[in-house]
Design an enzyme around this catalytic site. Structure first.
Site, PDB file in Angstrom:
ATOM      1  N   HIS A 192      31.065  46.346  60.319  1.00 61.62           N
ATOM      2  CA  HIS A 192      31.697  46.452  59.186  1.00 61.62           C
ATOM      3  C   HIS A 192      31.772  44.978  58.460  1.00 61.62           C
ATOM      4  CE1 HIS A 192      35.016  49.695  59.890  1.00 61.62           C
ATOM      5  NE2 HIS A 192      33.791  49.919  59.306  1.00 61.62           N
ATOM      6  N   ARG A 299      28.584  63.081  46.224  1.00 62.06           N
ATOM      7  CA  ARG A 299      28.840  63.680  47.765  1.00 62.06           C
ATOM      8  C   ARG A 299      30.303  64.060  47.967  1.00 62.06           C
ATOM      9  NH1 ARG A 299      24.993  59.310  49.378  1.00 62.06           N
ATOM     10  NH2 ARG A 299      23.178  60.364  50.436  1.00 62.06           N
ATOM     11  N   ARG A 335      27.741  67.788  44.025  1.00 56.68           N
ATOM     12  CA  ARG A 335      27.320  68.213  44.948  1.00 56.68           C
ATOM     13  C   ARG A 335      28.073  69.154  45.767  1.00 56.68           C
ATOM     14  NH1 ARG A 335      23.784  65.665  49.729  1.00 56.68           N
ATOM     15  NH2 ARG A 335      25.836  65.270  50.498  1.00 56.68           N
ATOM     16  N   GLU A 436      15.599  69.538  49.957  1.00 58.04           N
ATOM     17  CA  GLU A 436      15.442  68.658  51.235  1.00 58.04           C
ATOM     18  C   GLU A 436      15.166  69.499  52.441  1.00 58.04           C
ATOM     19  OE1 GLU A 436      19.431  67.058  51.427  1.00 58.04           O
ATOM     20  OE2 GLU A 436      20.472  68.846  50.873  1.00 58.04           O
ATOM     21  N   ASN A 459      16.381  61.677  52.377  1.00 61.31           N
ATOM     22  CA  ASN A 459      16.894  61.696  53.488  1.00 61.31           C
ATOM     23  C   ASN A 459      16.710  62.578  54.362  1.00 61.31           C
ATOM     24  OD1 ASN A 459      17.795  59.384  52.255  1.00 61.31           O
ATOM     25  ND2 ASN A 459      19.723  59.977  52.250  1.00 61.31           N
ATOM     26  N   ASP A 460      16.956  63.795  54.114  1.00 61.79           N
ATOM     27  CA  ASP A 460      16.963  64.838  55.076  1.00 61.79           C
ATOM     28  C   ASP A 460      15.389  65.553  54.875  1.00 61.79           C
ATOM     29  OD1 ASP A 460      19.203  65.820  56.108  1.00 61.79           O
ATOM     30  OD2 ASP A 460      20.074  65.866  54.419  1.00 61.79           O
ATOM     31  N   ARG A 470      17.710  61.817  61.972  1.00 55.29           N
ATOM     32  CA  ARG A 470      17.816  60.627  61.286  1.00 55.29           C
ATOM     33  C   ARG A 470      18.838  59.613  61.878  1.00 55.29           C
ATOM     34  NH1 ARG A 470      20.502  62.937  55.592  1.00 55.29           N
ATOM     35  NH2 ARG A 470      21.792  61.324  55.314  1.00 55.29           N
ATOM     36  N   CYS A 507      17.810  61.789  44.697  1.00 57.18           N
ATOM     37  CA  CYS A 507      18.867  60.953  45.087  1.00 57.18           C
ATOM     38  C   CYS A 507      18.975  60.561  46.375  1.00 57.18           C
ATOM     39  CB  CYS A 507      20.233  61.980  44.637  1.00 57.18           C
ATOM     40  SG  CYS A 507      19.905  63.523  45.659  1.00 57.18           S
TER      41      CYS A 507
HETATM   42  C1  PEP Z   1      19.207  63.182  51.103  1.00 56.91           C
HETATM   43  O1  PEP Z   1      19.356  64.062  52.150  1.00 56.91           O
HETATM   44  O2  PEP Z   1      18.416  62.657  50.844  1.00 56.91           O
HETATM   45  C2  PEP Z   1      20.689  63.184  50.563  1.00 56.91           C
HETATM   46  C3  PEP Z   1      20.585  62.433  49.502  1.00 56.91           C
HETATM   47  O3  PEP Z   1      21.793  63.674  51.145  1.00 56.91           O
HETATM   48  P1  PEP Z   1      22.556  63.263  52.374  1.00 56.91           P
HETATM   49  O4  PEP Z   1      22.153  62.039  52.592  1.00 56.91           O
HETATM   50  O5  PEP Z   1      24.119  63.366  51.732  1.00 56.91           O
HETATM   51  O6  PEP Z   1      22.231  64.272  53.223  1.00 56.91           O
HETATM   52 MG    MG Z   2      20.733  65.642  52.503  1.00 56.42          MG
END
Ligand code: PEP
Ligand code: MG
Length: 577
Positions: A192, A299, A335, A436, A459-460, A470, A507
């Site tokens: 934190h 989100r 989303r 994703e 990210n996914d 991840r 995103c």
């Molecule tokens: C992603 O997967 O890139 C994304 C933006 O969604 P999250 O990080 O919420 O899975």
């Molecule tokens: Mg995602």
């Protein structure tokens, strides 16, 4: 003689100042057995200390600037909530009664019990919450010992604090007192204190072991929050070097501020859409702090997590309407829920044992389609919110077209229900999907034909393409946005959007990282949705780029399969500025 030492740089920036080494008393408790006659007064003593700790935190809250953002105040609120939680209060009192012991010992036992609960959590972020438990225990222990936690008589202005660890409340107070930076011996980038330092813009290094032995009060110190390097008693040459970096950083920050409100247009006149990512309507304040723009990813999971259950339609609607209104005409991309994997609510856990591999399990849209009765209130609420401003509806984690068809049918049903009741909504609300899952990226043409927009969730997409979890530290080294396979999937998605004449955004975190901005522009990405504090940095790169030149260079990069060559050529694009 100068000493060079290094830790983990967690908050970018350079600080030069006088070291203030903070040595705090270690308050370790020992067990004292009390006679029955003293148990009640011991419980009273504990209650008084609890009230004192509570008052100290309220005093800090009252002292800090009125415009302190909510996401910073939340750190103090977390400690206040812990202090008021029966787990602390009743748990410790029960210990005093059961073990006929002193309050210090009873509290320590209770603290250890709670730390163990957090320690066993799978989510690395939640594991770091044990720091909060330790900080709260320490605050009450200090009150029991009659020691002040924060000494307000000391002026920290312009000083660099060197200490073992800081609580979020300490960090906020130090910013209030205008410290130049800090070094802690413990903590990591997810703690934190590190998150707060980043939010507050204080240069900081954590995990610099033995810092309090190597640095002494009053010595001149340089800290480099970019690299994690600290120089104690620097020579003239180092001072000159870091002063120059500091000056150029200040110039850069001031320059970035002048970009607020300006359109993101490239040197060859291409308008790029630049939006922010949020978790809660309150985050719109943070976006507005940097730029007056829309939201490319909201989100919605936080709402579920906060309530620990599926929200009802009224709660969804109230929340989304608040966000639409706060954006004042700028678009909001909502989303639908993406629970599962690293984000979960209690009711799933009650359904049985955790999935063996939650990231590949009943997550996001898969879960919504399994429980349409729970999903429908969210769809109805998103549609209703669209009557108050531009709203786009985005579906996460689609794998195949059958899922998409099912969602589209549910949205149609929701529209008909509202129409029947004569409730207003935007009949042309854009419906889009996150790309994703690699399978969706490979079949993206078919998705693009049925949708109004696409958004790449890197990210996914990266975790599934490279088969790495991840949130697992052990395989983090494999995480590579520049892997040729990842770049290929991104490129296919951007091209499919152009062919179907629908917008494609990105995103995922890759969009917020300025290392990749030029690469993505060269690949044809025209819509970025980024973290609030990356808005101006990404805009700065966009307005200093010429698309035509980038396209030629990036086309060549995309023919390359050698990762280190890709990396060095992408770095050359960054250096063009
Ligand atoms: C992603 O997967 O890139 C994304 C933006 O969604 P999250 O990080 O919420 O899975
Ligand atoms: Mg995602």
């Amino acid at each position: 003689m100068s000493i060079y030492i290094s830790g983990i740089g967690v908050s970018r920036g350079i600080a030069i100042g006088e070291a203030y080494v903070l040595v705090r008393e270690q308050l370790s408790a020992s067990q004292i057995i009390l006679p029955d006659s003293e148990i009640n007064s011991e419980i009273n003593r504990f209650k008084i200390a609890l009230a004192q700790a509570n008052k100290q935190l309220h005093d800090i809250k009252n002292k800090i600037a009125k415009d302190t953002p909510d996401d910073i105040l939340v750190f103090i609120d977390t400690h206040l909530l812990m202090l008021e939680d029966p787990a602390f209060d009743e748990g410790t009192i029960n210990n005093i009664k059961e073990h006929s012991c002193n309050a210090e010992w009873a509290l320590q036992m209770q603290g250890e019990r709670l730390v163990q609960v957090f320690d066993e959590m799978e989510d690395p972020y939640l594991r770091t919450r044990k720091d909060d438990v330790l900080h709260v225990v320490k605050r009450i222990q200090s009150a029991l010992a009659g020691v002040e936690e924060n000494n307000d008589n000391i002026s920290y202005k312009g000083k660099i604090i060197v200490t073992d660890d800081l609580t979020p409340a300490d960090t906020i107070m130090m910013q209030h007192q205008k410290v130049a930076g800090f070094i802690t011996e413990f903590g990591g980038p997810l703690s934190h204190t590190a998150i707060l330092a980043r939010n507050l813009g204080i240069p900081a290094i954590v995990g610099l072991h033995h810092a309090r032995h190597l640095i002494h009060r009053g010595e001149t110190l340089i800290i480099d929050g970019f690299t994690g390097a600290a120089i104690n008693r620097p020579d003239e040459k180092s001072l000159k070097f870091y002063r120059a970096i500091k000056r150029s950083e200040t110039i850069k920050r001031n320059l970035l501020k002048t970009l607020t409100g300006k359109p993101a247009i490239t040197l060859d006149n291409k308008q790029i859409t630049l939006h922010g990512n949020i978790d809660r309507p309150a985050d719109i304040k943070l976006i507005k702090k940097y730029d007056d723009t829309g939201v490319g990813l909201y989100r919605t999971e936080m709402l579920f997590i906060k309530l620990n259950q599926w929200p009802d339609q009224a709660t969804h609607f109230k929340t989304y309407k608040r966000a639409v209104k706060a954006l004042n005409g700028k678009p909001l991309t909502i989303r639908t829920m993406d629970l599962g994997a690293d984000k979960e609510i209690q009711d799933t856990i009650d359904q049985g044992p955790m999935a063996h591999n939650p990231a590949m399990g009943l997550r996001a849209i898969r879960r919504c389609l399994k429980e349409p009765q729970n999903f429908m209130p969210q769809l109805l609420a998103i549609l209703r919110a669209s009557a108050y401003g531009p709203v786009r509806l985005m579906i996460p984690m689609l794998t195949n077209l059958e899922e998409l068809d099912q969602v589209l049918a549910l949205i149609e049903e929701a529209k008909q229900r509202l129409q029947k009741k004569k409730i207003a909504f935007d009949k042309n609300i854009p419906i889009g999907a996150m790309i994703e899952v690699p399978a969706a990226a490979l079949a993206v043409d078919a998705f693009a034909k049925k949708l109004d927009f696409l958004s790449i969730g890197t990210n996914d997409l990266i975790q599934y393409t490279l088969a790495l979890d991840r949130i697992d530290d052990e395989v983090n080294y494999l995480f590579d946005p520049l892997h040729p396979a990842v770049l290929k999937l991104i490129q296919m998605t951007i091209q499919a959007g152009k062919q179907a004449n629908i917008p494609v955004s990105m995103c995922g975190e890759m969009a917020s990282d300025t290392q990749y901005t030029r690469l993505l522009l060269g690949m044809g990405l025209e819509y970025f949705s980024v973290q609030a504090n990356a808005l101006l940095e990404v805009k700065h790169i966009i307005i200093n780029s010429t698309l035509k030149n980038l396209q030629l260079e990036v086309n060549e990069i995309l023919q390359t399969y050698n990762s280190s060559e890709i990396r060095s050529r992408v770095q050359q694009l960054v250096n063009l500025l």
